[in-house]
Design a protein around this motif. Structure first.
Motif, mmCIF file in Angstrom:
data_model
loop_
_atom_site.group_PDB
_atom_site.id
_atom_site.type_symbol
_atom_site.label_atom_id
_atom_site.label_comp_id
_atom_site.label_asym_id
_atom_site.label_seq_id
_atom_site.Cartn_x
_atom_site.Cartn_y
_atom_site.Cartn_z
ATOM 1 N N PRO A 98 -114.891 -5.714 22.099
ATOM 2 C CA PRO A 98 -113.589 -6.248 21.653
ATOM 3 C C PRO A 98 -112.397 -5.826 22.501
ATOM 4 O O PRO A 98 -111.364 -6.465 22.456
ATOM 5 C CB PRO A 98 -113.456 -5.718 20.224
ATOM 6 C CG PRO A 98 -114.838 -5.371 19.810
ATOM 7 C CD PRO A 98 -115.582 -4.996 21.057
ATOM 8 N N ARG A 99 -112.543 -4.763 23.264
ATOM 9 C CA ARG A 99 -111.430 -4.337 24.122
ATOM 10 C C ARG A 99 -111.305 -5.211 25.366
ATOM 11 O O ARG A 99 -110.274 -5.224 26.009
ATOM 12 C CB ARG A 99 -111.609 -2.885 24.529
ATOM 13 C CG ARG A 99 -111.416 -1.951 23.368
ATOM 14 C CD ARG A 99 -111.454 -0.535 23.814
ATOM 15 N NE ARG A 99 -111.237 0.328 22.658
ATOM 16 C CZ ARG A 99 -111.545 1.590 22.623
ATOM 17 N NH1 ARG A 99 -112.079 2.165 23.671
ATOM 18 N NH2 ARG A 99 -111.307 2.299 21.541
ATOM 19 N N HIS A 100 -112.365 -5.919 25.693
ATOM 20 C CA HIS A 100 -112.333 -6.804 26.858
ATOM 21 C C HIS A 100 -111.738 -8.150 26.448
ATOM 22 O O HIS A 100 -112.295 -8.867 25.632
ATOM 23 C CB HIS A 100 -113.731 -7.007 27.438
ATOM 24 C CG HIS A 100 -113.752 -7.961 28.587
ATOM 25 N ND1 HIS A 100 -113.225 -7.647 29.818
ATOM 26 C CD2 HIS A 100 -114.200 -9.236 28.688
ATOM 27 C CE1 HIS A 100 -113.355 -8.680 30.627
ATOM 28 N NE2 HIS A 100 -113.949 -9.664 29.967
ATOM 29 N N ARG A 101 -110.601 -8.462 27.023
ATOM 30 C CA ARG A 101 -109.913 -9.726 26.739
ATOM 31 C C ARG A 101 -109.713 -10.464 28.042
ATOM 32 O O ARG A 101 -109.401 -9.872 29.060
ATOM 33 C CB ARG A 101 -108.576 -9.465 26.060
ATOM 34 C CG ARG A 101 -108.747 -8.817 24.715
ATOM 35 C CD ARG A 101 -107.427 -8.305 24.177
ATOM 36 N NE ARG A 101 -107.682 -7.564 22.946
ATOM 37 C CZ ARG A 101 -107.231 -7.924 21.767
ATOM 38 N NH1 ARG A 101 -106.496 -9.002 21.648
ATOM 39 N NH2 ARG A 101 -107.503 -7.209 20.712
ATOM 40 N N GLU A 102 -109.891 -11.763 27.975
ATOM 41 C CA GLU A 102 -109.775 -12.586 29.168
ATOM 42 C C GLU A 102 -109.037 -13.878 28.826
ATOM 43 O O GLU A 102 -109.318 -14.509 27.814
ATOM 44 C CB GLU A 102 -111.183 -12.909 29.671
ATOM 45 C CG GLU A 102 -111.225 -13.678 30.942
ATOM 46 C CD GLU A 102 -112.656 -13.950 31.391
ATOM 47 O OE1 GLU A 102 -112.805 -14.635 32.404
ATOM 48 O OE2 GLU A 102 -113.611 -13.513 30.730
ATOM 49 N N ARG A 103 -108.075 -14.240 29.689
ATOM 50 C CA ARG A 103 -107.331 -15.481 29.475
ATOM 51 C C ARG A 103 -108.202 -16.643 29.933
ATOM 52 O O ARG A 103 -108.762 -16.630 31.009
ATOM 53 C CB ARG A 103 -106.036 -15.462 30.261
ATOM 54 C CG ARG A 103 -105.241 -16.701 29.998
ATOM 55 C CD ARG A 103 -103.807 -16.543 29.664
ATOM 56 N NE ARG A 103 -103.250 -15.242 29.510
ATOM 57 C CZ ARG A 103 -102.769 -14.763 28.347
ATOM 58 N NH1 ARG A 103 -102.816 -15.484 27.268
ATOM 59 N NH2 ARG A 103 -102.231 -13.579 28.284
ATOM 60 N N LYS A 104 -108.312 -17.663 29.066
ATOM 61 C CA LYS A 104 -109.135 -18.831 29.366
ATOM 62 C C LYS A 104 -108.346 -20.101 29.070
ATOM 63 O O LYS A 104 -107.321 -20.064 28.415
ATOM 64 C CB LYS A 104 -110.416 -18.817 28.538
ATOM 65 C CG LYS A 104 -111.312 -17.640 28.867
ATOM 66 C CD LYS A 104 -112.711 -17.918 28.483
ATOM 67 C CE LYS A 104 -113.571 -16.759 28.985
ATOM 68 N NZ LYS A 104 -114.949 -17.120 29.040
ATOM 69 N N SER A 105 -108.889 -21.219 29.532
ATOM 70 C CA SER A 105 -108.252 -22.516 29.337
ATOM 71 C C SER A 105 -109.033 -23.340 28.326
ATOM 72 O O SER A 105 -110.257 -23.371 28.356
ATOM 73 C CB SER A 105 -108.193 -23.274 30.663
ATOM 74 O OG SER A 105 -107.753 -24.593 30.450
ATOM 75 N N LYS A 106 -108.294 -24.018 27.452
ATOM 76 C CA LYS A 106 -108.906 -24.990 26.541
ATOM 77 C C LYS A 106 -109.022 -26.348 27.234
ATOM 78 O O LYS A 106 -109.539 -27.292 26.661
ATOM 79 C CB LYS A 106 -108.044 -25.173 25.290
ATOM 80 C CG LYS A 106 -107.919 -23.953 24.431
ATOM 81 C CD LYS A 106 -107.006 -24.259 23.245
ATOM 82 C CE LYS A 106 -106.683 -23.027 22.462
ATOM 83 N NZ LYS A 106 -105.742 -23.309 21.365
ATOM 84 N N GLY A 107 -108.481 -26.456 28.437
ATOM 85 C CA GLY A 107 -108.437 -27.718 29.161
ATOM 86 C C GLY A 107 -107.060 -28.343 29.047
ATOM 87 O O GLY A 107 -106.153 -27.809 28.414
ATOM 88 N N VAL A 108 -106.895 -29.497 29.659
ATOM 89 C CA VAL A 108 -105.613 -30.203 29.624
ATOM 90 C C VAL A 108 -105.436 -30.818 28.243
ATOM 91 O O VAL A 108 -106.244 -31.624 27.800
ATOM 92 C CB VAL A 108 -105.544 -31.281 30.720
ATOM 93 C CG1 VAL A 108 -104.269 -32.105 30.585
ATOM 94 C CG2 VAL A 108 -105.636 -30.648 32.096
ATOM 95 N N LYS A 109 -104.372 -30.407 27.566
ATOM 96 C CA LYS A 109 -104.071 -30.891 26.220
ATOM 97 C C LYS A 109 -102.712 -31.591 26.160
ATOM 98 O O LYS A 109 -102.460 -32.377 25.261
ATOM 99 C CB LYS A 109 -104.051 -29.725 25.220
ATOM 100 C CG LYS A 109 -105.328 -28.915 25.167
ATOM 101 C CD LYS A 109 -106.411 -29.692 24.505
ATOM 102 C CE LYS A 109 -107.653 -28.841 24.284
ATOM 103 N NZ LYS A 109 -108.683 -29.566 23.579
ATOM 104 N N GLN A 110 -101.833 -31.263 27.112
ATOM 105 C CA GLN A 110 -100.464 -31.772 27.112
ATOM 106 C C GLN A 110 -100.264 -32.651 28.337
ATOM 107 O O GLN A 110 -100.552 -32.226 29.454
ATOM 108 C CB GLN A 110 -99.486 -30.591 27.146
ATOM 109 C CG GLN A 110 -98.074 -30.937 26.796
ATOM 110 C CD GLN A 110 -97.883 -31.203 25.321
ATOM 111 O OE1 GLN A 110 -98.628 -30.715 24.486
ATOM 112 N NE2 GLN A 110 -96.875 -31.972 25.001
ATOM 113 N N ARG A 111 -99.771 -33.869 28.142
ATOM 114 C CA ARG A 111 -99.565 -34.764 29.271
ATOM 115 C C ARG A 111 -98.361 -34.291 30.086
ATOM 116 O O ARG A 111 -97.296 -34.010 29.541
ATOM 117 C CB ARG A 111 -99.346 -36.197 28.807
ATOM 118 C CG ARG A 111 -99.285 -37.170 29.996
ATOM 119 C CD ARG A 111 -99.352 -38.603 29.594
ATOM 120 N NE ARG A 111 -100.594 -38.994 28.957
ATOM 121 C CZ ARG A 111 -101.730 -39.262 29.599
ATOM 122 N NH1 ARG A 111 -101.792 -39.134 30.905
ATOM 123 N NH2 ARG A 111 -102.799 -39.653 28.937
ATOM 124 N N THR A 112 -98.559 -34.206 31.403
ATOM 125 C CA THR A 112 -97.471 -33.885 32.326
ATOM 126 C C THR A 112 -97.048 -35.171 33.031
ATOM 127 O O THR A 112 -97.815 -36.135 33.083
ATOM 128 C CB THR A 112 -97.908 -32.838 33.374
ATOM 129 O OG1 THR A 112 -99.001 -33.358 34.117
ATOM 130 C CG2 THR A 112 -98.296 -31.529 32.707
#
Length: 180
Positions: A98-112
């Protein structure tokens, strides 16, 4: 409302660069779409106004550098959305460690949307062509959602409105300052 220009195909003038630089973020309406435009670190970005998750007004969100990526933080539920790609980021926790945290992507969700700055003018081209796949923030521009908005109490983000989002602590006056 944005004005048509004669530069490249589909681009519309949405603001003066000096106004955007002073305000840092504004909301514009191009065709039938509400768009949040941000000026961050000498770059200009444009995303659909309503957060893909629950419709929060991204123009009211804070801008943060998250692991070297500039993100808007939705003011309603703190979703982190990259300004360049519209990816939603989250922190993954390993259940075995649980101490190991990693930033990940859910994918493109918002139109640019594509932005160009020419002289003191900011131009925007919507990226809603029919050959692109559906992105979750598109849900707020469907006929079904428009019907819902017309028949139920949903905040009106038009420039003359003082409506307040249901989940927000902001007042209508807070939101009005972002409209160009």
């Amino acid at each position: 409302m944005a004005s048509r220009s004669n530069i490249d195909d589909g681009f519309v003038r949405v603001a003066s660069f000096s106004d955007l630089s002073a305000q840092k973020k504004i909301c514009v309406k191009v065709e039938d779409r509400n768009v949040a435009v941000f000026h961050v670190n000498d770059s200009v970005y444009a995303l659909d106004l309503f957060c893909y998750h629950a419709g929060g007004p991204l123009v009211s969100g804070d801008i943060e550098d998250i692991d070297g990526r500039m993100c808007v933080i939705c003011p309603w539920h703190r979703h982190q959305i990259t300004l360049t790609e519209g990816e939603s980021l989250y922190v993954a926790i390993d259940p075995q460690n649980p101490r190991h945290r990693e930033r990940k992507s859910k994918g493109v969700k918002q139109r640019t949307h594509e932005v160009q700055v020419i002289g003191n003018d900011v131009y925007l081209r919507l990226s809603t062509s029919t050959n692109q796949e559906h992105i979750e923030s598109d849900n707020y521009y469907t006929d079904l959602y428009k019907t819902f908005r017309e028949n139920y109490v949903v905040p009106d983000y038009s420039p003359n409105s003082l409506a307040v989002p249901l989940h927000s602590r902001r007042t209508g006056k807070d939101l009005k300052k972002y409209y160009n």
